[in-house]
Enzyme design. Structure first.
Site, PDB file in Angstrom:
ATOM      1  N   HIS A  83       6.185  41.936  16.902  1.00  0.00           N
ATOM      2  CA  HIS A  83       5.543  43.580  16.486  1.00  0.00           C
ATOM      3  C   HIS A  83       6.647  44.347  17.546  1.00  0.00           C
ATOM      4  O   HIS A  83       6.080  45.369  17.463  1.00  0.00           O
ATOM      5  CB  HIS A  83       4.460  43.076  16.901  1.00  0.00           C
ATOM      6  CG  HIS A  83       4.023  42.954  18.687  1.00  0.00           C
ATOM      7  ND1 HIS A  83       4.126  41.722  19.216  1.00  0.00           N
ATOM      8  CD2 HIS A  83       3.833  43.807  18.496  1.00  0.00           C
ATOM      9  CE1 HIS A  83       3.456  42.058  20.430  1.00  0.00           C
ATOM     10  NE2 HIS A  83       3.286  42.739  20.487  1.00  0.00           N
ATOM     11  N   ARG A  84       6.519  43.670  18.592  1.00  0.00           N
ATOM     12  CA  ARG A  84       7.351  44.820  20.232  1.00  0.00           C
ATOM     13  C   ARG A  84       8.531  45.516  19.557  1.00  0.00           C
ATOM     14  O   ARG A  84       9.265  45.723  18.784  1.00  0.00           O
ATOM     15  CB  ARG A  84       8.105  44.013  21.404  1.00  0.00           C
ATOM     16  CG  ARG A  84       8.248  44.365  22.233  1.00  0.00           C
ATOM     17  CD  ARG A  84       7.905  43.169  23.990  1.00  0.00           C
ATOM     18  NE  ARG A  84       7.167  42.749  23.555  1.00  0.00           N
ATOM     19  CZ  ARG A  84       5.768  42.605  24.485  1.00  0.00           C
ATOM     20  NH1 ARG A  84       6.098  44.359  25.145  1.00  0.00           N
ATOM     21  NH2 ARG A  84       4.973  41.926  24.741  1.00  0.00           N
TER      22      ARG A  84
END
Length: 365
Positions: free
Chosen positions: A207-208
């Site tokens: 998700h980063r």
């Protein structure tokens, strides 16, 4: 009696605040607790699952700030939180972790002269391009009490000029939640639901922004996943934002053609904990998962070039592999060949961090 205002904004915060609130509730003569949910993670359905599973009380105040750029979100939280602070008049505000809500509420407190306690203080990746790093550094500079999870965090704070008498090494409240809920999680029948066998699959989270917002980086990670899933099934509870990027960058077809990569919707805390505890391998760019896999004894490959949780590498099961596809695949195959790291429990990650925090606050009440 000490009037304590707890702030949660995003799902990782819930696991950290829950054990502290539960421990404080044992001393009703000492603490009056108020829970504020900023709504930084604004998917009501998923937030509610976490509240229910962790036995968190219904928030006394919900700010509902929702999404936006980092600046917009931080500003929205500050504007919405200030009148709450003025109305509630707490003796201390307890903020956790490194999300935008953490910094925003700490800043409002500092302007109004309200004491701040920061749980999970002092962690540093030394990468100022990460918004979370800025949130951590600034929150620690204005906090009055700093509760740390590992010894390196104390060293970081002292090096940055934080007074020794403000810093308390207490352990990791996230591990309090994990150890309390592990048996409940393992009792769920989630493996059968997804037709999985213990230690016969990998679990992925991604998700980063540095990984999912850069087309070449995301494409490289997916190339690595393609090779790994040829040897080991991968289950991927996908963040909606990550899926949007996969579609935008034209990678959806490649994902669809991987017969052993299974994309599912995000999971609740207990379901995810069950999968993590049963995985052969976890691939992630999350901070908290590096800690949880260390306690569970599950090999963790972190798809980043740095970590703010070095104890998970020095003592735990975590390995930094970056985003180079060849390195990711090589390290994953190392695990499959029986050459995974064997870690041990870091100091004070024993399920009693919340008791230490509340014990310190009791002395101040």
């Amino acid at each position: 009696m000490m009037r304590v205002l707890h702030v949660v904004g995003a799902r990782p915060n819930f696991m950290k605040v829950s054990p502290i609130m539960r421990e404080m509730a044992k001393y009703p003569q000492k603490f009056n607790q108020i829970l504020v949910h900023t709504g930084q993670h604004y998917d009501d359905e998923m937030s509610q699952v976490f509240f229910d599973e962790l036995d968190l009380p219904r928030p006394d105040v919900y700010l509902g700030v929702g999404s936006g750029s980092h600046a917009e979100q931080t500003a929205k939280v500050m504007l919405a939180f200030e009148p709450v602070l003025l109305e509630q008049k707490p003796d201390i505000v307890l903020v956790v972790g490194d999300v935008n809500s953490t910094l925003a509420c700490a800043l409002v407190c500092s302007k109004l002269g309200v004491k701040v306690a920061h749980v999970e203080a002092g962690l540093r990746s030394f990468d100022r391009t990460m918004p979370e790093e800025i949130n951590r550094v600034l929150t620690d500079q204005i906090a009055d009490l700093l509760f740390t999870t590992e010894r390196s965090a104390n060293e970081n704070l002292l090096r940055e000029g934080v007074a020794q008498d403000k810093i308390y090494f207490v352990g990791n409240v996230m591990i309090d939640s994990l150890l309390r809920n592990k048996e409940r999680a393992l009792a769920l029948d989630i493996l059968n639901r997804y037709d999985l066998k213990p230690r016969a699959f990998a679990l992925l989270t991604l998700h980063r922004p540095s990984n999912v917002d850069v087309p070449d980086v995301l494409a490289g990670i997916i190339d690595a996943l393609e090779e790994i899933q040829s040897r080991l099934p991968i289950i991927f509870p996908a963040h909606p934002r990550t899926m949007r990027r996969i579609q935008e960058f034209g990678l959806e077809g490649k994902i669809a053609r991987m017969s052993n990569l299974r994309v599912i919707k995000p999971l609740g805390y207990l379901e995810f904990l069950n999968l993590m505890a049963n995985a052969r391998l976890v691939l992630t760019d999350s901070g908290g998962i590096q800690e949880e896999t260390t306690i569970l004894g599950i090999p963790c490959l972190t798809l980043r070039d740095n970590t703010e949780r070095p104890v998970t590498i020095l003592q735990g099961t975590n390995t930094l592999v970056g985003t180079d596809p060849g390195r990711i695949v090589a390290e994953a195959f190392n695990v499959l060949s029986g050459r995974a790291k064997v870690g041990r429990m870091p100091e004070l990650w024993d399920g009693h961090a919340s008791e230490r925090i509340v014990g310190i606050l009791k002395e101040l009440a």
